[in-house]
Every structure is written in C-alpha cells, then in structure tokens.
Design a protein around this motif. Structure first.
Motif, mmCIF file in Angstrom:
data_model
loop_
_atom_site.group_PDB
_atom_site.id
_atom_site.type_symbol
_atom_site.label_atom_id
_atom_site.label_comp_id
_atom_site.label_asym_id
_atom_site.label_seq_id
_atom_site.Cartn_x
_atom_site.Cartn_y
_atom_site.Cartn_z
ATOM 1 N N SER A 149 0.847 -1.195 0.000
ATOM 2 C CA SER A 149 0.000 0.000 0.000
ATOM 3 C C SER A 149 0.879 1.240 0.000
ATOM 4 O O SER A 149 2.061 1.180 0.330
ATOM 5 C CB SER A 149 -0.938 0.003 1.206
ATOM 6 O OG SER A 149 -0.204 0.019 2.412
ATOM 7 N N ILE A 150 0.290 2.343 -0.384
ATOM 8 C CA ILE A 150 1.024 3.607 -0.520
ATOM 9 C C ILE A 150 0.519 4.643 0.477
ATOM 10 O O ILE A 150 1.285 5.309 1.158
ATOM 11 C CB ILE A 150 0.896 4.129 -1.962
ATOM 12 C CG1 ILE A 150 1.705 3.236 -2.903
ATOM 13 C CG2 ILE A 150 1.384 5.582 -2.067
ATOM 14 C CD1 ILE A 150 1.479 3.500 -4.368
ATOM 15 N N ILE A 151 -0.815 4.780 0.559
ATOM 16 C CA ILE A 151 -1.400 5.738 1.498
ATOM 17 C C ILE A 151 -1.506 5.041 2.854
ATOM 18 O O ILE A 151 -2.540 4.505 3.213
ATOM 19 C CB ILE A 151 -2.798 6.200 1.015
ATOM 20 C CG1 ILE A 151 -2.750 6.650 -0.436
ATOM 21 C CG2 ILE A 151 -3.362 7.273 1.917
ATOM 22 C CD1 ILE A 151 -1.981 7.914 -0.692
ATOM 23 N N GLN A 155 -3.474 -0.287 5.070
ATOM 24 C CA GLN A 155 -4.891 -0.554 4.810
ATOM 25 C C GLN A 155 -5.277 -1.833 5.539
ATOM 26 O O GLN A 155 -4.489 -2.769 5.628
ATOM 27 C CB GLN A 155 -5.131 -0.700 3.303
ATOM 28 C CG GLN A 155 -4.688 0.533 2.531
ATOM 29 C CD GLN A 155 -5.194 0.577 1.087
ATOM 30 O OE1 GLN A 155 -5.779 1.553 0.666
ATOM 31 N NE2 GLN A 155 -4.967 -0.481 0.331
ATOM 32 N N LYS A 197 -0.909 6.940 9.421
ATOM 33 C CA LYS A 197 -1.947 7.067 8.404
ATOM 34 C C LYS A 197 -2.476 5.662 8.163
ATOM 35 O O LYS A 197 -1.713 4.705 8.030
ATOM 36 C CB LYS A 197 -1.332 7.655 7.132
ATOM 37 C CG LYS A 197 -2.345 7.997 6.083
ATOM 38 C CD LYS A 197 -3.097 9.260 6.414
ATOM 39 C CE LYS A 197 -4.306 9.386 5.499
ATOM 40 N NZ LYS A 197 -5.410 10.087 6.143
ATOM 41 N N ARG A 255 -6.254 3.275 6.807
ATOM 42 C CA ARG A 255 -7.663 3.267 6.433
ATOM 43 C C ARG A 255 -8.190 1.844 6.294
ATOM 44 O O ARG A 255 -7.428 0.908 6.068
ATOM 45 C CB ARG A 255 -7.912 4.080 5.164
ATOM 46 C CG ARG A 255 -7.353 3.492 3.892
ATOM 47 C CD ARG A 255 -7.676 4.470 2.762
ATOM 48 N NE ARG A 255 -7.064 4.104 1.507
ATOM 49 C CZ ARG A 255 -6.863 4.979 0.510
ATOM 50 N NH1 ARG A 255 -7.162 6.246 0.653
ATOM 51 N NH2 ARG A 255 -6.316 4.576 -0.613
ATOM 52 N N TYR A 279 6.380 2.492 1.810
ATOM 53 C CA TYR A 279 7.282 3.521 2.326
ATOM 54 C C TYR A 279 7.542 3.387 3.834
ATOM 55 O O TYR A 279 8.326 4.148 4.383
ATOM 56 C CB TYR A 279 6.708 4.914 2.045
ATOM 57 C CG TYR A 279 6.639 5.266 0.574
ATOM 58 C CD1 TYR A 279 7.814 5.450 -0.163
ATOM 59 C CD2 TYR A 279 5.428 5.412 -0.082
ATOM 60 C CE1 TYR A 279 7.757 5.767 -1.509
ATOM 61 C CE2 TYR A 279 5.366 5.736 -1.429
ATOM 62 C CZ TYR A 279 6.531 5.917 -2.143
ATOM 63 O OH TYR A 279 6.479 6.236 -3.477
ATOM 64 N N GLU A 330 7.862 11.437 8.544
ATOM 65 C CA GLU A 330 7.549 12.306 7.411
ATOM 66 C C GLU A 330 6.335 11.742 6.679
ATOM 67 O O GLU A 330 6.438 10.875 5.841
ATOM 68 C CB GLU A 330 8.788 12.373 6.521
ATOM 69 C CG GLU A 330 8.636 13.049 5.200
ATOM 70 C CD GLU A 330 8.232 12.097 4.094
ATOM 71 O OE1 GLU A 330 7.586 12.585 3.168
ATOM 72 O OE2 GLU A 330 8.542 10.901 4.165
ATOM 73 N N ARG A 331 5.156 12.203 7.054
ATOM 74 C CA ARG A 331 3.957 11.741 6.385
ATOM 75 C C ARG A 331 3.042 12.925 6.080
ATOM 76 O O ARG A 331 1.926 12.770 5.661
ATOM 77 C CB ARG A 331 3.178 10.760 7.277
ATOM 78 C CG ARG A 331 3.827 9.406 7.352
ATOM 79 C CD ARG A 331 3.709 8.682 6.016
ATOM 80 N NE ARG A 331 4.400 7.415 6.033
ATOM 81 C CZ ARG A 331 5.690 7.294 5.748
ATOM 82 N NH1 ARG A 331 6.407 8.345 5.441
ATOM 83 N NH2 ARG A 331 6.250 6.119 5.787
ATOM 84 N N ASN A 332 3.561 14.116 6.338
ATOM 85 C CA ASN A 332 2.690 15.290 6.271
ATOM 86 C C ASN A 332 2.935 16.056 4.981
ATOM 87 O O ASN A 332 3.189 17.233 4.981
ATOM 88 C CB ASN A 332 2.917 16.193 7.481
ATOM 89 C CG ASN A 332 4.389 16.441 7.703
ATOM 90 O OD1 ASN A 332 5.216 15.870 7.005
ATOM 91 N ND2 ASN A 332 4.713 17.283 8.652
ATOM 92 N N VAL A 333 2.867 15.322 3.869
ATOM 93 C CA VAL A 333 3.168 15.953 2.592
ATOM 94 C C VAL A 333 2.110 17.001 2.237
ATOM 95 O O VAL A 333 2.405 18.042 1.677
ATOM 96 C CB VAL A 333 3.249 14.897 1.479
ATOM 97 C CG1 VAL A 333 3.687 15.527 0.178
ATOM 98 C CG2 VAL A 333 4.227 13.818 1.891
ATOM 99 N N LEU A 334 0.878 16.705 2.599
ATOM 100 C CA LEU A 334 -0.204 17.591 2.178
ATOM 101 C C LEU A 334 -0.418 18.745 3.144
ATOM 102 O O LEU A 334 -0.534 19.885 2.756
ATOM 103 C CB LEU A 334 -1.509 16.801 2.030
ATOM 104 C CG LEU A 334 -1.518 15.787 0.896
ATOM 105 C CD1 LEU A 334 -2.773 14.956 0.953
ATOM 106 C CD2 LEU A 334 -1.417 16.489 -0.448
ATOM 107 N N GLN A 394 -1.120 17.805 10.096
ATOM 108 C CA GLN A 394 -2.074 16.702 10.074
ATOM 109 C C GLN A 394 -1.849 15.684 11.187
ATOM 110 O O GLN A 394 -2.791 15.150 11.736
ATOM 111 C CB GLN A 394 -1.980 15.998 8.727
ATOM 112 C CG GLN A 394 -3.342 15.608 8.221
ATOM 113 C CD GLN A 394 -3.257 15.129 6.796
ATOM 114 O OE1 GLN A 394 -2.220 15.198 6.152
ATOM 115 N NE2 GLN A 394 -4.340 14.628 6.281
ATOM 116 N N PHE A 395 -0.609 15.439 11.502
ATOM 117 C CA PHE A 395 -0.348 14.397 12.488
ATOM 118 C C PHE A 395 0.458 14.962 13.636
ATOM 119 O O PHE A 395 1.672 14.864 13.666
ATOM 120 C CB PHE A 395 0.384 13.220 11.847
ATOM 121 C CG PHE A 395 -0.370 12.666 10.682
ATOM 122 C CD1 PHE A 395 -1.547 11.994 10.903
ATOM 123 C CD2 PHE A 395 0.072 12.881 9.394
ATOM 124 C CE1 PHE A 395 -2.261 11.498 9.834
ATOM 125 C CE2 PHE A 395 -0.649 12.387 8.333
ATOM 126 C CZ PHE A 395 -1.810 11.693 8.555
#
Ligand SMILES: [Fe+2]
Lengths: 478, 300
Positions: free
Chosen positions: A59-61, A64, A110, A112, A148, A298-302, A306-307
């Motif tokens: 998975s990428i996001i 899951q 992150k 889902r 990742y 490092e997961r806060n690209v957007l 966020q975290f």
C-alpha cells in the motif's frame, strides 16, 4: 473482561503451491502438512482472532486494513496462474478492523479500512487464511504492507494493534505471510526440479530459522535490513514483516520457537514457523534500536499539521482523552521582575512565580516538574485522570523530563546542567518510584554531582509524581 | 498479405485517478473531476489518432508484475471487476475487453525463439490489472479495438536496470517484427508514469487539485529532461540515461515499458508529440505520441 493478549505467532509462505499443487512436489507437500499442523494447533488453542500482516499486499497511502465482513472472490496468482484459481470467502472481524484503524491514527499512523465488493485479497493472505482457518471458524483481520513504511512505522502499527487486542480482551494469533529469501527462478521449472535458488539464500534462510527456532524474534527483526540486502530481490515491499511480528510480541527475544517446515517454492524460501509466547529462557534481549510508541515521521506531505504528536496517555484505547487543562490547576505566565529568568522552553508555572531567580553568584529555580512546554503533556503519563482515578505512569520518563526541563531553564539563563549545586526532590510515592527515579538520577544529575535531598510528600499541584527544587551556579554576567 | 505497421507509439500512464475523474459508467466511485491537464492530454491523443486506422493495441502494463519471465493475456475475452488494491476508493471498474490472441501468440512465439522466458496466460478467472484497464480506457473508452496485454517482467528487481533494458529492447524488437509480419496496423503503448515518488497521504477529497504538485524539485527536473528528449527525437539518450533516471526519479520506467516502447519504434529519431503532462499524488505523468505512420522512411 480479562486483558487481551497474543497467544501465538506463525510465519507462513505466500505462494499458491501449498493450496493448489501440494502433490506435485514433496517439499510443497511438506509445507502443506506443516500448514495443516499449524491449523490444528490454532484450532485447539483458545484463539478468537487471526491477524495477518501480508507482504503481498503493498500500500502507498499508509496501511490498509480489510474491513469487509465477508470478502468473496476468486484469486489467480500473477505468475502461477497455470496452477489454477483459488475461490475464497472469509470471515473478517469488521469491528476489530475499525478499532485498529482508529488506534493507528491515535499513534500517528496514516491508516484506512477497506470494504469494497470485489476487492482483490492478496495471494499471501488468501493462502494463509485458506489453510490456517479452513472452516472460517475464527474471525480474521488483514493488514497491508506499506511500501514507504520504515521500522518505526511498522513497530507502531503492531503496538496499535496490540492496544486493541488488550482493550477488547482478545486471544489473538499474529501471522506474517512472507517468503524468507524471495528470489525465484526467472524461468518456468518442472516441479521436481524445485530447490532454493542459491546456496547463499539457503544458508541465510537456515540462519534465520535457527534464530526463530530459539525464539529470538527481535534479533531477526533487527537483522531485517541486512537480510533484505542479502537475500531479498527488491520487490515492492522490503523485509518488514519481522518488525511487525516482533512489535506484536513486545520485541521479545525469548519466545519458544519451532520450525515446522522449510522448503523451496519456485526457488524462494518458504517456511512455517510457530512462535509461542512461553519464555524459553534462551536469548536475552539485546535491544539496540529505538522502541517507538507513536509515529511522528515524514507523512505530512499535504498538510503540515495533520499528524500532531500526542502524549502517551491519549494512545490508550477506550480511555477518553482528558483535556490536560482540566487535570490540574490553571497555568500562569511566569512573573517578570528584576533578576528573574524565564524560559519559553520550560512549562508554564501554576502560580505567580518565575522559572528562576538570580541572586549574586547563585541561581534559585522554582520547583521543576516533568510537564512539557507548549503541549503541557506529561511524559510517562499523568498519575491520575481528570476525575482523580489513578493511572499507570512511568516514573523514569517523568524524572527524565524534569531533568530536561531543568536543563532548558539553565540554558536560557546562559548556563548548563553542569552548574547544578543542590537539589531537593519530591516524590508522591516513595515506595513505588524511588528506584526508577534514582536510576535516571544516576545517569543524569548523578554525573554532575550536586548534593541531594529526597522527600516523600502527599501531592503535587499537577498530576505528576516528581518535582525538583534546584540551586545552581549563576552564569557569569558581562 | 499486406505488410503490418506500427501506426503510433504512445507513452500513456495509468494512475486510476484519471478514470475516477472521468466518471465513466463502468467505474463505481463518483468524482468531481480533477487532473484535467492529463485528461485533456488524453483527449488530444485520441483526437490525433481519430482518423488513423488500426486493428489492435499492444500494451505493456507495469501492474501485472511477473517474476517468471514475460506473460501475455491468452484468451479472447476477459470480463470482471477490477478493484485497485492501492486506491480502492477511486477505482472499481467493470471491464469487458477483447484480446487479439493471434497477435499475442505471434509476439510470444518470436520472443520464445529469441530466448526470452514467455508464457501465455489462459486462466479465465485471472483479473486484468488496473494499469492496463486505466490506460485502455483513457486511450480508447469505447473499447472497440482488441488488445494485446503484456506483463511487466521484473528483471530490474532481479538484476539491474541495464539487464532489464537489454531484455526489454529485445522484447521490443520481436514485438515489432511480429507486428510487421502480422499484416496488422497496431498502436503500441507503454503504460507508465515518469518520476514516481508518491505522497503517502491523500486529501479528504482526492480530486482536490489545490493539493496536487510534484513531490520534489529533483523529480520535476528529471521529468522535464525526459520530456525534452521525447520532444526532440532523442530516444537513444533516453535509453542511455535510463539507469540514472530510473533510480534517481524512482521512475516507473523500472517496469520496462518505456524501453520496450522505444525499441518497438526502432529507437525513433523523430520528435514525439507531447499531448499533456501533470502530476498525480505527486508522481510525474506525460502523455506522448510518436506518430510512426508519418515517419515510415525513418525506419525502413
Ligand atoms: Fe503505476
């Protein structure tokens, strides 16, 4: 409800031969027999949940988690389609999947859930569930392997999972669907010609299995990167499952291990291993790598915010997140007067006083506790909740935080921790906490050498267990 | 039989976001648009080929990942539901696609003769990967041409970019020979992104274009360098720089599609037409057409 726990772990191979063609090769047959033996053990145990970490579901996001209560479809392997199709219909613990997802987010991951008709359950999970849980008697959950994710993220994923296992009173079994060496023959072969692709791969596999047989799971986890470089083709997912499995087992190195089978699957190393939590007495833990409680990577690209890192207490499942301000007195700005020394980097006072005051060559500090500047969180957790109900806390983490706060205040004044001359320490529970406090002292202020007095007191103003009153040398003024 | 021909070669990426944003009836989720630059690029590509006659599409998709050589879809029709395992929220597509089994077999046989490990995939339960379907849909939404779908042999993972490229150039050469010998007119398509570092978070509305950008400046520079070579007919330089590009841009050319494509086109020295460029969750994607039909003399 009794506390949940992990009652066993299994490592199982991913390729479909054990389901579709065990009769075509003796080794495949032995792997199948080991799979069946593992299924029997699981059936005879009191397991009520199977948790699968699959390396064949990248998975990428984030991670899951399958949350469809009854995923059904027909699985065909991308390479081994000639062996046939595997129809599946699984019994998924949807509630656990959602709780795990939430626990992940509480620990900064992150994550889902996935519940779509026709979602393709990966080959590793299909093979593992088909064979380990043939009549679907035990509900299962399946988690992906994030391409990742590093060790910290994968470890925290396991801890979040165990948060839910404990909170929901489960008797859980953790399963990693994976190859050892994963180099396959790059051409079709006759079943009878199957063997481990190279002697080097075989030697590494045997070394891994020797460690696992001794129950030294954390050692294998810490060798993950080396193993990956040595015997793993750079497929999408690196050799991460041992990080997760070790995290599920509290990073222990003294499990009771048993290798049920080890054979080649088109050149790759396939093994069925059972790890029982009963301490084996072998393999002391040699813990080198960080033990991570929450993920702050490092997961806060957007979005930058966020975290946010959360204090440890809030990570507990089903414990309401008490507002820190409610749990203790109101906070004040430090008072300003001649000779006062105040620091943005120290926690706010709980009354009208400064952080420190200079008198001649000496610096007098107000009592320093472990609260964190900015967030006001208490490392190691508060000693009671907003209603006064006692909570479990870590005295060593609190003591270390006190020393860190003292360091910040002294640095703000232009000095260092080495300037400390005299300390009066206050503990709210001398019997419980003196030893832990003393250990951290020995590693920190004990190295500096101030005089010390330690007192037991009934309470401190905030829900903390330790506070220190410090007199230090004042730094030279120009 | 008249001589076969490659009428065009295309680089046509497959992030499922593009199909999601189009809202075709075959896809379950509903979007409010998004990634328009790339979707308009696909529109221009379709227009460019609207009046060109061809018989089949030969497509190499990096999401049918095979470790035991190269595989070809080997049955006349595949019909199923494709759910993207990575973005199931965006892509749940009901497909029904026809395969030119004859042409697939011809390419397969020539590849086998050349010593490549090849297999025809004949399991009717097999689910076609979302990469092939996304590119197939975006290139030809009416699905009225049969396809040849070729798997991505992960030889790069087993060996190196150089070895992968050698094998893919060989596969491209025999693909070309088989097409020319078949008497058919064919479009060849490599379905891959350029730079391929993803965001690891997704915004609440995936199609929120205010969040979309390339992941890093270095990725942008690599993408622009490649596009410059596409546009100026420097295919050989692309092949020469493929190891650096693939490694430094974490490029999806690792699946071999781009090397194979340039080889089927006989390493073109004429310019490719850039129909569009855009990012998708941070990855760089270009839609490029090499109008081989206009440059027959260049390769005869
Ligand atoms: Fe892709």
């Amino acid at each position: 409800m009794s506390d949940g726990e992990l009652i066993g772990s299994y490592i199982v191979p991913v390729h479909p031969h054990t389901v579709l063609a065990p009769e075509q090769n003796e080794g495949w047959g032995r792997l199948r027999a080991a799979y069946d033996a593992a299924a029997q053990r699981i059936k005879e145990s009191e397991a009520d949940l199977l948790i699968i970490y699959s390396t064949t579901w990248p998975s990428i996001i984030g991670h899951q988690i399958i949350a469809d209560p009854n995923p059904e479809w027909v699985m065909v392997d991308h390479d081994f389609h000639e062996l046939g199709s595997i129809p599946y219909s699984f019994n998924i613990d949807e509630k656990f999947a959602h709780a795990w997802n939430e626990a992940n987010e509480k620990r900064g991951l992150k994550s889902r859930t996935v519940a779509y008709h026709g979602f393709p359950i990966d080959v590793g999970s299909v093979v593992a569930l088909k064979l380990l849980n043939p009549d679907n008697a035990i509900p299962a959950v399946i988690v992906s392997s994030n391409v990742y994710a590093n060790r910290a993220e994968t470890t925290v994923l396991a801890k979040a999972c165990m948060d839910v296992v404990k909170a929901t009173g489960r008797k859980a079994i953790a399963i990693t669907a994976m190859s050892l060496s994963n180099r396959m023959f790059t051409k079709p072969i006759e079943p009878k010609d199957d063997r481990i692709h190279s002697l080097k791969d075989d030697e590494w596999n045997r070394k891994i299995l020797e460690l696992l047989g001794e129950g030294r799971l954390e050692d294998v986890g810490q060798l993950s990167r080396t193993i990956h470089r040595q015997i793993r083709v750079n497929k999408v997912v690196a050799f991460k499952p041992m990080w997760w499995l070790s995290g599920m087992n509290s990073n222990r190195n003294n499990l009771t291990g048993e290798v049920l089978a080890y054979e080649a699957l088109h050149g790759a190393g396939g093994a069925v291993v059972h790890l029982d939590p009963t301490p084996s007495g072998t393999g002391d833990i040699e813990y080198d790598e960080d033990d991570v409680e929450y993920f702050a990577g490092e997961r806060n690209v957007l979005d930058g915010d966020q975290f946010e890192t959360q204090d440890i207490e809030s990570l507990k499942v089903e414990v309401p997140l008490g507002k820190p301000q409610k749990n203790g007195p109101a906070l004040w700005e430090p008072t300003e007067s001649k000779d006062s020394v105040n620091s943005e980097a120290a926690p706010k006072p709980v009354g009208a006083y400064p952080h420190a005051r200079r008198v001649g060559d000496l610096l007098y500090l107000s009592g320093v506790g472990p609260r964190q500047p900015g967030t006001n969180a208490i490392p190691g957790g508060p000693i009671h909740d907003g209603d006064g109900k006692p909570l479990n806390y870590d005295i060593k983490a609190q003591t270390q935080a006190v020393v860190d706060n003292i360091t910040r205040i002294l640095e703000e004044a232009g000095g260092t921790i080495n300037d400390v001359l005299d300390v009066t320490s206050f503990l709210v529970d001398m019997d419980r906490d003196f030893q832990g406090y003393n250990e951290v002292w020995a590693e920190t202020l004990g190295q500096v050498g101030p005089t010390r007095t330690t007192l037991a007191i009934r309470a401190l103003p905030t829900p903390i267990a330790v506070e220190m009153k410090v007199i230090a040398k004042a730094p030279k003024t120009e | 039989m008249s001589k076969g021909e490659i009428v065009a070669g295309c680089l046509a990426p497959h992030p499922p976001h593009l199909v999601y944003a189009e809202n075709p009836p075959q896809n379950e989720p509903i979007a409010e648009g998004g990634w328009e630059q790339l979707r308009w690029g696909y529109e221009r590509l379709r227009e460019s080929l609207a009046d060109v006659e061809y018989d089949a599409i030969v497509l190499l998709s990096p999401h049918w990942q095979t470790y035991i050589g190269t595989h070809f879809l080997g049955l006349p029709n595949f019909k199923n539901l494709s759910v993207d395992p990575v973005f199931p929220n965006l892509f749940r597509y009901h497909y029904d696609l026809d395969i030119d089994v004859e042409l697939a077999q011809q390419i397969h046989d020539r590849a086998a003769d050349a010593g490549l490990a090849v297999t025809m995939m004949k399991n009717p339960d097999f689910r076609v990967d979302y990469g092939a379907i996304t590119t197939g849909h975006m290139f030809n939404p009416s699905w009225d041409k049969p396809l040849v779908v070729i798997s991505s042999n992960r030889s790069r993972d087993y060996y190196s970019v150089e070895v992968m490229q050698e094998m893919m150039i060989e596969l491209g050469r025999v693909t070309r020979e088989a097409i020319l010998a078949s008497g058919k007119k064919v479009v060849v398509i490599a379905s891959n992104s350029l730079s391929h570092r993803h965001f690891t978070t997704e915004s609440a509305i995936p199609e929120d274009m205010s969040k979309e950008h390339i992941t890093s400046h270095a990725m942008h520079l690599w993408d622009m360098r490649m596009i410059e070579y596409f546009r100026t007919g420097q295919a050989q330089r692309i092949l020469d720089e493929m190891p650096e590009f693939t490694e430094q841009a974490i490029a999806e050319s690792d699946g071999g599609g781009l090397s194979w494509l340039l080889s089927t086109l006989d390493i073109p020295t004429y310019p490719g037409i850039l129909h569009g460029y855009g990012t998708i969750i941070g990855t760089g994607n270009a839609i490029v057409e090499w109008p081989a039909r206009n440059h027959k003399e260049a390769s005869e």
